[in-house]
Design a protein around this motif. Structure first.
Motif, PDB file in Angstrom:
ATOM      1  N   PHE A 159       0.821  -1.207   0.000  1.00 58.87           N
ATOM      2  CA  PHE A 159       0.000   0.000   0.000  1.00 58.87           C
ATOM      3  C   PHE A 159       0.857   1.261   0.000  1.00 58.87           C
ATOM      4  O   PHE A 159       0.582   2.212  -0.742  1.00 58.87           O
ATOM      5  CB  PHE A 159      -0.932   0.006   1.215  1.00 58.87           C
ATOM      6  N   GLU A 160       1.919   1.262   0.820  1.00 61.37           N
ATOM      7  CA  GLU A 160       2.718   2.483   0.911  1.00 61.37           C
ATOM      8  C   GLU A 160       3.529   2.726  -0.358  1.00 61.37           C
ATOM      9  O   GLU A 160       4.026   3.822  -0.587  1.00 61.37           O
ATOM     10  CB  GLU A 160       3.643   2.426   2.117  1.00 61.37           C
ATOM     11  N   GLY A 161       3.641   1.708  -1.194  1.00 64.24           N
ATOM     12  CA  GLY A 161       4.342   1.890  -2.455  1.00 64.24           C
ATOM     13  C   GLY A 161       3.439   2.274  -3.608  1.00 64.24           C
ATOM     14  O   GLY A 161       3.915   2.491  -4.727  1.00 64.24           O
ATOM     15  N   THR A 162       2.130   2.361  -3.366  1.00 64.08           N
ATOM     16  CA  THR A 162       1.188   2.662  -4.435  1.00 64.08           C
ATOM     17  C   THR A 162       1.532   3.975  -5.115  1.00 64.08           C
ATOM     18  O   THR A 162       1.611   4.056  -6.344  1.00 64.08           O
ATOM     19  CB  THR A 162      -0.249   2.703  -3.890  1.00 64.08           C
ATOM     20  N   ASP A 163       1.736   5.024  -4.334  1.00 64.48           N
ATOM     21  CA  ASP A 163       2.065   6.323  -4.911  1.00 64.48           C
ATOM     22  C   ASP A 163       3.517   6.373  -5.362  1.00 64.48           C
ATOM     23  O   ASP A 163       3.831   6.954  -6.409  1.00 64.48           O
ATOM     24  CB  ASP A 163       1.782   7.428  -3.895  1.00 64.48           C
ATOM     25  N   LEU A 164       4.400   5.748  -4.591  1.00 68.89           N
ATOM     26  CA  LEU A 164       5.829   5.775  -4.896  1.00 68.89           C
ATOM     27  C   LEU A 164       6.118   5.183  -6.275  1.00 68.89           C
ATOM     28  O   LEU A 164       6.963   5.686  -7.019  1.00 68.89           O
ATOM     29  CB  LEU A 164       6.581   4.992  -3.816  1.00 68.89           C
ATOM     30  N   PHE A 165       5.406   4.121  -6.639  1.00 69.50           N
ATOM     31  CA  PHE A 165       5.692   3.412  -7.885  1.00 69.50           C
ATOM     32  C   PHE A 165       4.556   3.524  -8.914  1.00 69.50           C
ATOM     33  O   PHE A 165       4.498   2.735  -9.857  1.00 69.50           O
ATOM     34  CB  PHE A 165       5.952   1.940  -7.582  1.00 69.50           C
ATOM     35  N   LYS A 166       3.666   4.483  -8.748  1.00 70.04           N
ATOM     36  CA  LYS A 166       2.472   4.548  -9.592  1.00 70.04           C
ATOM     37  C   LYS A 166       2.793   4.756 -11.063  1.00 70.04           C
ATOM     38  O   LYS A 166       1.997   4.387 -11.945  1.00 70.04           O
ATOM     39  CB  LYS A 166       1.533   5.656  -9.107  1.00 70.04           C
ATOM     40  N   ASP A 167       3.946   5.329 -11.390  1.00 68.51           N
ATOM     41  CA  ASP A 167       4.276   5.609 -12.780  1.00 68.51           C
ATOM     42  C   ASP A 167       5.020   4.469 -13.472  1.00 68.51           C
ATOM     43  O   ASP A 167       5.276   4.546 -14.680  1.00 68.51           O
ATOM     44  CB  ASP A 167       5.100   6.893 -12.878  1.00 68.51           C
ATOM     45  N   LEU A 168       5.369   3.442 -12.714  1.00 69.87           N
ATOM     46  CA  LEU A 168       5.911   2.233 -13.327  1.00 69.87           C
ATOM     47  C   LEU A 168       4.746   1.442 -13.911  1.00 69.87           C
ATOM     48  O   LEU A 168       3.716   1.255 -13.256  1.00 69.87           O
ATOM     49  CB  LEU A 168       6.660   1.395 -12.298  1.00 69.87           C
ATOM     50  N   ALA A 169       4.895   0.956 -15.120  1.00 66.32           N
ATOM     51  CA  ALA A 169       3.800   0.268 -15.801  1.00 66.32           C
ATOM     52  C   ALA A 169       3.564  -1.111 -15.188  1.00 66.32           C
ATOM     53  O   ALA A 169       4.502  -1.904 -15.046  1.00 66.32           O
ATOM     54  CB  ALA A 169       4.120   0.120 -17.283  1.00 66.32           C
ATOM     55  N   ASP A 170       2.308  -1.389 -14.824  1.00 68.84           N
ATOM     56  CA  ASP A 170       1.943  -2.730 -14.367  1.00 68.84           C
ATOM     57  C   ASP A 170       2.148  -3.727 -15.503  1.00 68.84           C
ATOM     58  O   ASP A 170       2.134  -3.374 -16.687  1.00 68.84           O
ATOM     59  CB  ASP A 170       0.488  -2.769 -13.909  1.00 68.84           C
ATOM     60  N   ASN A 174       5.136  -6.909  -9.838  1.00 67.15           N
ATOM     61  CA  ASN A 174       4.210  -7.116 -10.969  1.00 67.15           C
ATOM     62  C   ASN A 174       4.202  -5.918 -11.914  1.00 67.15           C
ATOM     63  O   ASN A 174       3.149  -5.469 -12.391  1.00 67.15           O
ATOM     64  CB  ASN A 174       2.798  -7.425 -10.466  1.00 67.15           C
ATOM     65  N   LYS A 175       5.399  -5.404 -12.177  1.00 67.76           N
ATOM     66  CA  LYS A 175       5.571  -4.263 -13.076  1.00 67.76           C
ATOM     67  C   LYS A 175       6.362  -4.689 -14.321  1.00 67.76           C
ATOM     68  O   LYS A 175       6.973  -5.756 -14.361  1.00 67.76           O
ATOM     69  CB  LYS A 175       6.324  -3.133 -12.371  1.00 67.76           C
ATOM     70  N   GLN A 176       6.388  -3.794 -15.301  1.00 69.09           N
ATOM     71  CA  GLN A 176       7.169  -4.030 -16.523  1.00 69.09           C
ATOM     72  C   GLN A 176       8.559  -3.401 -16.389  1.00 69.09           C
ATOM     73  O   GLN A 176       8.970  -2.591 -17.218  1.00 69.09           O
ATOM     74  CB  GLN A 176       6.447  -3.457 -17.735  1.00 69.09           C
ATOM     75  N   ILE A 177       9.299  -3.783 -15.377  1.00 66.17           N
ATOM     76  CA  ILE A 177      10.623  -3.205 -15.145  1.00 66.17           C
ATOM     77  C   ILE A 177      11.619  -3.851 -16.102  1.00 66.17           C
ATOM     78  O   ILE A 177      11.895  -5.051 -16.024  1.00 66.17           O
ATOM     79  CB  ILE A 177      11.048  -3.400 -13.680  1.00 66.17           C
ATOM     80  N   SER A 178      12.163  -3.049 -17.016  1.00 65.12           N
ATOM     81  CA  SER A 178      13.042  -3.592 -18.044  1.00 65.12           C
ATOM     82  C   SER A 178      14.519  -3.528 -17.684  1.00 65.12           C
ATOM     83  O   SER A 178      15.321  -4.308 -18.196  1.00 65.12           O
ATOM     84  CB  SER A 178      12.795  -2.880 -19.382  1.00 65.12           C
ATOM     85  N   ASP A 179      14.900  -2.608 -16.804  1.00 67.14           N
ATOM     86  CA  ASP A 179      16.274  -2.588 -16.307  1.00 67.14           C
ATOM     87  C   ASP A 179      16.297  -1.895 -14.960  1.00 67.14           C
ATOM     88  O   ASP A 179      15.356  -1.168 -14.590  1.00 67.14           O
ATOM     89  CB  ASP A 179      17.212  -1.868 -17.276  1.00 67.14           C
ATOM     90  N   PHE A 180      17.367  -2.128 -14.209  1.00 68.38           N
ATOM     91  CA  PHE A 180      17.562  -1.524 -12.894  1.00 68.38           C
ATOM     92  C   PHE A 180      19.048  -1.351 -12.687  1.00 68.38           C
ATOM     93  O   PHE A 180      19.855  -2.148 -13.143  1.00 68.38           O
ATOM     94  CB  PHE A 180      16.930  -2.388 -11.791  1.00 68.38           C
ATOM     95  N   ASN A 181      19.412  -0.284 -11.989  1.00 67.85           N
ATOM     96  CA  ASN A 181      20.818   0.077 -11.909  1.00 67.85           C
ATOM     97  C   ASN A 181      21.018   1.007 -10.722  1.00 67.85           C
ATOM     98  O   ASN A 181      20.071   1.657 -10.275  1.00 67.85           O
ATOM     99  CB  ASN A 181      21.226   0.802 -13.202  1.00 67.85           C
ATOM    100  N   ILE A 185      17.792   2.322  -2.843  1.00 62.16           N
ATOM    101  CA  ILE A 185      17.782   0.875  -3.062  1.00 62.16           C
ATOM    102  C   ILE A 185      16.774   0.189  -2.148  1.00 62.16           C
ATOM    103  O   ILE A 185      16.068  -0.746  -2.551  1.00 62.16           O
ATOM    104  CB  ILE A 185      19.202   0.285  -2.893  1.00 62.16           C
ATOM    105  N   ASP A 186      16.640   0.655  -0.915  1.00 61.92           N
ATOM    106  CA  ASP A 186      15.726  -0.005   0.016  1.00 61.92           C
ATOM    107  C   ASP A 186      14.292   0.466  -0.121  1.00 61.92           C
ATOM    108  O   ASP A 186      13.419   0.009   0.614  1.00 61.92           O
ATOM    109  CB  ASP A 186      16.231   0.145   1.454  1.00 61.92           C
ATOM    110  N   ASP A 187      14.027   1.339  -1.097  1.00 58.50           N
ATOM    111  CA  ASP A 187      12.638   1.618  -1.464  1.00 58.50           C
ATOM    112  C   ASP A 187      11.970   0.386  -2.064  1.00 58.50           C
ATOM    113  O   ASP A 187      10.734   0.290  -2.082  1.00 58.50           O
ATOM    114  CB  ASP A 187      12.563   2.762  -2.487  1.00 58.50           C
ATOM    115  N   LEU A 188      12.764  -0.542  -2.564  1.00 57.49           N
ATOM    116  CA  LEU A 188      12.190  -1.724  -3.215  1.00 57.49           C
ATOM    117  C   LEU A 188      11.254  -2.494  -2.295  1.00 57.49           C
ATOM    118  O   LEU A 188      10.285  -3.107  -2.757  1.00 57.49           O
ATOM    119  CB  LEU A 188      13.304  -2.649  -3.706  1.00 57.49           C
ATOM    120  N   TRP A 189      11.536  -2.486  -0.988  1.00 57.03           N
ATOM    121  CA  TRP A 189      10.675  -3.221  -0.059  1.00 57.03           C
ATOM    122  C   TRP A 189       9.239  -2.710  -0.097  1.00 57.03           C
ATOM    123  O   TRP A 189       8.296  -3.451   0.210  1.00 57.03           O
ATOM    124  CB  TRP A 189      11.211  -3.099   1.374  1.00 57.03           C
ATOM    125  N   SER A 190       9.058  -1.441  -0.491  1.00 64.06           N
ATOM    126  CA  SER A 190       7.729  -0.841  -0.472  1.00 64.06           C
ATOM    127  C   SER A 190       6.829  -1.335  -1.596  1.00 64.06           C
ATOM    128  O   SER A 190       5.642  -1.001  -1.630  1.00 64.06           O
ATOM    129  CB  SER A 190       7.842   0.691  -0.526  1.00 64.06           C
TER     130      SER A 190
END
Length: 862
Positions: free
Chosen positions: A536-547, A712-719, A755-760
């Motif tokens: 839930f707390e990541g809903t706004d944080l990651f809202k622009d990443l495509a599901d 459950n996102k369309q994350i194509s790369d991470f760095n 990096i630890d935002d990923l837990w959200s």
């Protein structure tokens, strides 16, 4: 002195880039330089606790061109003269390097000390009598004047300063990573080498003086001693090389698990305390070491079973065991466990960071008062040091290295600033360990105490590999005062397995175990967290990443941290027809946080390569010959699960929201990547996983993996770049924000955070199994299926015949054989549902049947 202020240059760059980029609200960086070297940096842009302008590199060249130094972790922090001092370090540079001493003021302006000599330093101590801060090779007085001890005078990777036993008013000890012990005169800066490698073990770490002795540690073994690894277990005394410089007896030095050392020095002679891997050594006074310190002294280390906490109290040593949140740190060479600490963090609190877990650590901890250690939570960040400054917690990081990592061009690391409470809101307070691992246990002899306090769910797995039945008594210390109370006695048949789930309300600081008979026993603990995030707390944080099921246009990209400048290379593209198709090459700029056309760094083409099974690189990122399997993708998907294809085995993982291979087929997105130095993440099937390494450039230890979060996102790369985690796979219509940067034409966009935002993203979830309507042979074990780190667990079984299906579990990564958990009677055509009890945890599961059949074993993790 000529200073070049680059503000005007940056403005002209901004004008040229206006058509490409939506300009950030705050300035990313303003720079002052001298003769092409950066001397000052300022900025007010902050993203996810990170100020990008505070990023440190292996050099200070204004144009950003990388020269030498495969690592630049921030090894030591200290507050002095109301400023924050920090040093970064190279990999194995005992004679110096281009790395720097940095000084940060309360407005986040950073000055780079022009007299910096680099190297591999992590030592810090305040010398009380002379009122000077010693940090690496730098000696800083109360007015900020800096003197330098040249490496020609004190060569080494400078790890630990400690008070001197004989001349403390003018002298300190320096212990280095090669094991050399120096004494330094803090007034004249004269140096005297006392010993050259006096102890077994290698990779020196801690040093501290208390109770009339100097205590030092090594956290690994050196190849020159003929040592082999945990992986081969090929141990014999003739494999060891005795060093003539060692100042201790041979007795008890060699053995299969004798890795690293904890030792003490009385001013004349050395004494071995324990042959295990140890790192930090300190008292409650920390870097503000006091004269004649008689406080309890703490040393943290580990073996293959558990984290080890040794306590020197009134001249006697005591041992306590704690769980491991991660196995990143475990390899016997010690490279991957550099400077976890116990340190004061303000408001009367202390904190311990070890094996990926933060712990509240009471400054009152002693052998007679062991209450108060409690887990806060786990993390992904690689943290060499931390402290409290200006009412904030500051974490140092070892982020992007390039040793064995061809996906980054130059090493870089940054700081994280935040509140103490935020640290408990990252990863779960879950950990794993053991007091016995298939070892010969002496009858009626209690194990070392193992931490119980602060964990929500606690399960003990017990196995008797001996030839006679035994009874194991569990005792608890409810208050940490060494008053032990019998809790339960558990009978185990010969060759038998059982488990015990502890009541949630059980009050216990520590637990210990005793067997009534000598036998070969295993006692492994899994402690897990109730408070896993639901996303839930990541809903706004990651809202622009495509599901994953998002139907709109998505901006995909492949990423590379540049070698020839400070920028981030961004290859934009689309995923169509089972391939990533490159559209355009852009650079996202270090100082302006803008997209500009063109990629200047040709080494960034590495970001477009697709990983395959068996692919390896050496330390310098040269390709290594691989087996024929290297043509295969590292992961695939069938009806049952995600399959990870390691070089010598396959592993199965839960599926996410949909079949990922239908939308993001193998090879189109990044599968795994180093995101913290010597630590990797995998992104597969809609979940991020942490992948421990054994050696850089080699295949990860997939069997030690743990899930981080399901996105459950369309994350194509991470760095990681500029101190930030960067994600691609953004909705094309995303607007700029703290975390989203989009080009003016809308064709490129990236997400930035910590990096630890990923837990959200939320706790790991999924479903699948080793079988789905699979043709199964009698008594043939299935592939391993992941269980670590999941919350509510259900198993559904069915078969087309009357069969017995046996579930086997793996409860420790250093045990090769599974334990038989339960056998189920299955009626043909009927489905059996088994809900695992609350608190149950294991690392891996396997199943087998007593007859050939068509069967399904389906795990649901919610």
């Amino acid at each position: 002195m000529v200073l070049w202020v680059l503000t005007l240059v940056m403005v002209s760059c901004k004008n040229k880039a206006e058509e490409l980029t939506k300009t950030p609200i705050k300035k990313a960086a303003e720079v002052v330089s001298k003769d092409g070297e950066i001397t000052q940096v300022s900025g007010d842009l902050k993203i996810g606790g990170v100020y990008p302008h505070l990023t440190t590199y292996a050099h200070g060249r204004l144009d950003g061109t990388y020269g030498f130094g495969s690592e630049c972790g921030i090894g030591a922090l200290a507050v002095w003269n109301d400023k924050l001092y920090m040093i970064n370090y190279a990999a194995h540079q005992p004679k110096g390097s281009e790395h720097k001493l940095y000084i940060i003021d309360e407005d986040m302006n950073m000055e780079i000390f022009e007299g910096s000599i680099g190297g591999t330093p992590t030592a810090r101590m305040v010398h009380q009598e002379s009122n000077q801060l010693l940090i690496g090779p730098y000696v800083i007085d109360s007015t900020g004047n800096i003197r330098v001890v040249p490496y020609s005078r004190m060569e080494g990777r400078l790890n630990a300063y400690a008070r001197h036993l004989k001349n403390p008013e003018t002298m300190v000890y320096m212990y280095d990573m090669e094991g050399m012990l120096y004494e330094l005169n803090v007034n004249t800066l004269e140096v005297n080498k006392l010993f050259d490698d006096p102890l077994p073990g290698w990779h020196g770490k801690g040093g501290y003086t208390s109770q009339g002795r100097l205590v030092v540690s090594n956290n690994g073994e050196h190849a020159s001693e003929g040592r082999v690894t945990h992986d081969t277990q090929d141990w014999a005394n003739e494999h060891y090389k005795w060093e003539e410089s060692w100042k201790v007896d041979k007795e008890g030095i060699f053995g299969p698990d004798n890795l690293g050392i904890l030792a003490e020095f009385d001013g004349d002679n050395f004494k071995v305390i324990e042959r295990s891997q140890f790192t930090d050594i300190t008292t409650k006074h920390g870097i503000y070491a006091v004269p004649n310190d008689d406080s309890p002294l703490w040393a943290i280390g580990w073996d293959k079973k558990s984290v080890r906490l040794k306590v020197l109290d009134n001249g006697e040593w005591h041992t306590y065991l704690l769980p491991k949140a991660t196995y990143n740190n475990d390899p016997p060479h010690g490279w991957f466990t550099e400077w976890p600490r116990i340190r004061a963090v303000g408001n009367g609190k202390m904190m311990m960071d070890m094996h990926g877990m933060f712990y509240d650590f009471p400054e009152s901890f002693s052998a007679s008062n062991t209450a108060g250690i409690k887990p806060m939570g786990s993390h992904l960040r690689y943290i060499p040091d931390f402290l409290n400054w200006n009412d904030q917690i500051v974490l140092a990081t070892d982020e992007t290295s390039i040793q064995g990592n061809p996906l980054a061009g130059q090493p870089q690391s940054n700081l994280w600033f935040g509140n103490y409470s935020e640290l408990s809101n990252w990863g779960p307070a879950s950990g794993y360990g053991a007091v016995w691992l298939k070892e010969k246990v002496v009858a009626k002899t209690p194990s070392d105490p193992y931490l119980m306090s602060g964990f929500d769910n606690r399960i003990l797995h017990l196995q008797n590999s001996g030839n006679t039945p035994v009874s194991v008594t569990l005792e608890i210390d409810p208050n940490g005062d060494n008053n032990w109370t019998a809790l339960k006695t558990i009978a185990i048949e010969k060759g038998g397995y059982t488990n015990h789930i502890f009541e949630k309300g059980l009050k216990a600081e520590w637990i210990r175990l005793t067997s009534n008979r000598a036998s070969e026993l295993t006692a492994a603990f899994h402690f897990t967290d109730d408070n896993l995030k639901d996303g839930f707390e990541g809903t706004d944080l990651f809202k622009d990443l495509a599901d994953i099921d998002y139907a709109g246009e998505v901006n995909h990209a492949k990423l590379y941290s540049n070698k020839t400048n400070f920028n981030l290379s961004v290859y934009t593209g689309a995923i169509q027809g089972g391939e990533f198709t490159k559209k355009e090459g852009l650079e996202f700029t270090k100082f302006d946080f803008e997209f500009v056309k063109g990629i200047k760094d040709t080494t960034s083409l590495e970001a477009l390569t697709v990983e395959s099974v068996g692919a390896q690189v050496d330390f310098n990122n040269n390709k290594v010959e691989s087996d024929a399997v290297s043509a295969n993708h590292v992961w695939s998907e069938d009806e049952a699960s995600i399959i990870v294809h390691a070089k010598e085995y396959d592993l199965r993982l839960p599926k996410g929201k949909v079949d990922y291979q239908d939308i993001l087929p193998p090879g189109t997105t990044r599968f795994r990547r180093e995101v913290e130095s010597e630590r990797e993440l995998a992104n597969v099937g809609g979940t991020f996983y942490e992948l421990p390494l054994f050696k850089v450039g080699q295949e990860p230890r997939y069997k030690m993996m743990r899930p981080v979060a399901t996105h459950n996102k369309q994350i194509s790369d991470f760095n990681t770049w500029n101190g930030l985690l960067v994600l691609s796979g953004i909705k094309k219509d995303a607007s700029n924000s703290e975390h989203i940067y989009t080009s003016a034409d809308g064709e490129a966009s990236l997400w930035f955070g910590g990096i630890d935002d990923l837990w959200s993203f939320g706790k790991p979830v999924g479903k699948g199994g080793p079988w789905k309507d699979s043709a199964v042979k009698a008594n043939e074990l299935s592939d391993l299926y992941l269980m670590t780190g999941y919350d509510k667990k259900t198993l559904k079984l069915r078969a087309d015949k009357d069969v017995k299906i046996t579930l086997l579990i793996y409860v420790n990564h250093y045990l090769d054989e599974p334990m038989k958990y339960k056998t189920f009677d299955i009626k043909a055509g009927e489905e059996l549902t088994y809900e695992f009890p609350e608190g149950f945890s294991a690392h891996w599961a396997q199943v087998k049947t007593d007859k050939a059949c068509s069967a399904t074993a389906w795990f649901i993790y919610e």
